[in-house]
Design a protein around this motif. Structure first.
Motif, PDB file in Angstrom:
ATOM      1  N   ASN A 195     -51.150 -65.481  59.396  1.00 31.99           N
ATOM      2  CA  ASN A 195     -50.545 -66.759  59.057  1.00 31.99           C
ATOM      3  C   ASN A 195     -49.034 -66.676  59.259  1.00 31.99           C
ATOM      4  OD1 ASN A 195     -49.214 -68.702  56.923  1.00 31.99           O
ATOM      5  ND2 ASN A 195     -51.299 -69.454  57.237  1.00 31.99           N
ATOM      6  N   VAL A 196     -48.424 -67.791  59.689  1.00 31.66           N
ATOM      7  CA  VAL A 196     -47.001 -67.746  60.044  1.00 31.66           C
ATOM      8  C   VAL A 196     -46.094 -67.548  58.829  1.00 31.66           C
ATOM      9  CG1 VAL A 196     -47.317 -69.149  62.114  1.00 31.66           C
ATOM     10  CG2 VAL A 196     -46.753 -70.273  59.958  1.00 31.66           C
ATOM     11  N   ILE A 197     -46.508 -68.010  57.648  1.00 28.97           N
ATOM     12  CA  ILE A 197     -45.610 -67.944  56.495  1.00 28.97           C
ATOM     13  C   ILE A 197     -45.327 -66.499  56.071  1.00 28.97           C
ATOM     14  CG2 ILE A 197     -45.340 -68.562  54.047  1.00 28.97           C
ATOM     15  CD1 ILE A 197     -46.665 -71.213  54.680  1.00 28.97           C
TER      16      ILE A 197
ATOM     17  N   SER B 154     -50.481 -79.162  53.181  1.00 29.56           N
ATOM     18  CA  SER B 154     -50.604 -79.298  54.638  1.00 29.56           C
ATOM     19  C   SER B 154     -49.678 -78.346  55.380  1.00 29.56           C
ATOM     20  CB  SER B 154     -50.335 -80.741  55.056  1.00 29.56           C
ATOM     21  OG  SER B 154     -49.048 -81.149  54.617  1.00 29.56           O
ATOM     22  N   PHE B 155     -49.864 -77.060  55.160  1.00 31.43           N
ATOM     23  CA  PHE B 155     -49.151 -76.046  55.928  1.00 31.43           C
ATOM     24  C   PHE B 155     -49.922 -75.766  57.223  1.00 31.43           C
ATOM     25  CE2 PHE B 155     -47.983 -75.288  51.526  1.00 31.43           C
ATOM     26  CZ  PHE B 155     -46.619 -75.061  51.597  1.00 31.43           C
TER      27      PHE B 155
ATOM     28  N   ILE C  83     -43.686 -67.650  67.416  1.00 32.01           N
ATOM     29  CA  ILE C  83     -44.486 -68.830  67.053  1.00 32.01           C
ATOM     30  C   ILE C  83     -44.530 -69.820  68.210  1.00 32.01           C
ATOM     31  CG2 ILE C  83     -44.564 -70.837  65.522  1.00 32.01           C
ATOM     32  CD1 ILE C  83     -43.318 -69.001  63.350  1.00 32.01           C
ATOM     33  N   VAL C  84     -43.400 -70.025  68.873  1.00 32.97           N
ATOM     34  CA  VAL C  84     -43.363 -70.973  69.988  1.00 32.97           C
ATOM     35  C   VAL C  84     -44.186 -70.457  71.164  1.00 32.97           C
ATOM     36  CG1 VAL C  84     -41.869 -72.179  71.607  1.00 32.97           C
ATOM     37  CG2 VAL C  84     -41.132 -71.877  69.255  1.00 32.97           C
ATOM     38  N   VAL C  85     -44.125 -69.151  71.424  1.00 28.86           N
ATOM     39  CA  VAL C  85     -44.952 -68.567  72.492  1.00 28.86           C
ATOM     40  C   VAL C  85     -46.431 -68.771  72.171  1.00 28.86           C
ATOM     41  CG1 VAL C  85     -45.646 -66.412  73.588  1.00 28.86           C
ATOM     42  CG2 VAL C  85     -43.219 -66.904  73.234  1.00 28.86           C
ATOM     43  N   GLN C  86     -46.804 -68.604  70.909  1.00 28.32           N
ATOM     44  CA  GLN C  86     -48.193 -68.850  70.514  1.00 28.32           C
ATOM     45  C   GLN C  86     -48.587 -70.300  70.789  1.00 28.32           C
ATOM     46  OE1 GLN C  86     -49.072 -69.431  66.397  1.00 28.32           O
ATOM     47  NE2 GLN C  86     -50.942 -68.212  66.473  1.00 28.32           N
TER      48      GLN C  86
END
Length: 438
Positions: free
Chosen positions: A418-420, A24-25, A128-131
């Motif tokens: 993807n963020v990772i 669950s990523f 990531i937070v802006v997204q």
């Protein structure tokens, strides 16, 4: 392809729940999509309509909606034990990983190479937070009134330091009133109330609330009896218990309030460390709100008496995880039998609609807070009457963080990466740029 089997045995539910917990990523969107594929499309354990109704129900509750959806599906299939199994297995893999990372962080946080890696991670977290702001704004701000609510929420938090719970409660009350008088302002249709004819399950809800509340409070009673109100574990448990009640809108929504309290009021960790914790949580499976465990670990690790730092940190992490996630089971078990009635509650929908709009402003405030902390080394408090701001000193701009943040934003928002892998590349970039500028 959907299977014909619609009711698994308990052992199969456990196996599939464990698989979901380990995979669950990707935050709530990825987790909800994963459960839909595994449980609706491939196995047919719940119908499409049931899944959507349950998802809407979970959005009405405080806490991580993806985990609550997993609890509801387990409850639907195998009652209380099914809900416990599905909910616990959704959390345990991520909790184990973030605990190991928190222990590593506590031991290595002051090493130069470690700080260089997290320079890049913090910059990527900003993107990531802006997204998250852009995604939620696209879904939640469908009318001018809802856009205005987001702007007012941002101004109240960023310029006037309004308390986060007050903003959420105020938005809910205004939404309730507007839904009654002018539902079109919220993009809602005026519909007559048509509650179902089934009996109200008061007895089930009461027992679930009493038992769930006792389970939730049990470790806090032990801490109070053994260590007293002055111990850091009591403050940790009390703070995160309160947080569990106001976490509407997902993890990003509550992070600004948590960061403000943990950094400025409790002094458990620094603003940069808070950003580091969010970066760690982004790389692990399970709910993003698991970042609370990182905060609880460091808070107890740094004030360990009468324990060793490691034991105190483990206790702080365990207590934080307990008081953060135990309420999720309480809400679902107590309210799941009411799901059909809640779906038809127009005024409640109106309240939650405006809360969601206000949450956009809350997350925008988090973005601004992170940007100032990550991109500038020197912030000067400035007050103009009721307005209170931390203004950056332009000479303290960190060009390395600015460059990594810009590239990360292009990759995540522009190219949909993807963020990772972005976090991994950002960490490598932080280390490389630190070496070049040394």
């Amino acid at each position: 392809m959907t299977t014909s089997r619609t009711h698994p045995d308990f052992a199969e539910l456990v196996r599939v729940s464990a698989r979901i917990g380990c995979l669950s990523f990707g935050g709530p969107a990825g987790q909800i999509a994963l459960m839909h594929r595994e449980l609706v499309e491939e196995r047919g354990w719940v119908s499409e309509e049931q899944y959507l109704h349950a998802l809407n129900f979970c959005h009405l509750l405080p806490g991580p909606e993806a985990q609550q959806l997993a609890i509801w599906i387990g409850w639907k299939l195998h009652g209380i034990r099914g809900g416990l199994a599905a909910g616990l297995l959704f959390v345990i893999p991520g909790a184990a990983v973030i605990l190991a990372l928190s222990m590593l962080y506590g031991a290595a946080a002051h090493l130069v190479w470690f700080a260089a890696l997290f320079l890049g991670i913090k910059a990527a977290v900003l993107a990531i937070v802006v997204q998250a702001v852009l995604r939620l704004a696209g879904r939640a701000l469908g009318t001018r009134f809802r856009k205005a609510a987001a702007v007012v929420s941002f101004i109240a938090l960023f310029m006037f330091n309004a308390p986060f719970p007050l903003v959420v409660i105020g938005a809910g009350l205004v939404g309730w009133f507007v839904a009654r008088q002018r539902p079109a302002l919220l993009g809602l249709k005026a519909e007559p109330a048509t509650p179902p004819d089934t009996a109200r399950p008061w007895r089930h809800s009461l027992w679930s609330a009493l038992i769930g509340g006792a389970v939730w409070a049990a470790p806090m009673v032990a801490v109070l009896a053994l260590l007293g109100r002055g111990h850091v574990l009591w403050r940790i448990g009390l703070f995160f218990s309160k947080l569990a009640v106001v976490t509407f809108g997902g993890a990003y929504a509550v992070l600004a309030y948590m960061a403000q309290q943990a950094v400025s009021t409790q002094h458990w960790l620094s603003a940069g460390e808070m950003a580091d914790g969010l970066g760690l949580a982004e790389t692990t499976p399970g709910p993003l709100i698991m970042v609370t465990q990182f905060v609880g670990y460091l808070a107890a690790f740094r004030a360990p008496a009468p324990f060793t730092p490691l034991v105190a940190g483990l206790l702080g992490a365990a207590l934080t995880t307990w008081v953060t996630f135990a309420p999720c089971f309480l809400w679902v078990f107590a309210l799941a039998p009411w799901i059909e009635r809640l779906e038809r509650a127009g005024l409640l929908k109106g309240a939650l609609a405006l809360v969601t709009s206000a949450i956009v402003g809350v997350i925008a405030n988090l973005s601004a807070w992170f940007a100032l902390q990550v991109l500038f080394h020197d912030l000067r408090p400035t007050s103009l009457g009721p307005v209170s701001l931390n203004l950056p000193q332009l000479a303290s701009f960190d060009w390395r963080a600015g460059l990594i943040a810009a590239v990360s934003a292009f990759a995540i928002i522009g190219r949909k990466w993807n963020v990772i892998p972005v976090l991994a590349l950002a960490a490598a970039g932080g280390w490389l740029l630190s070496q070049l500028s040394a």
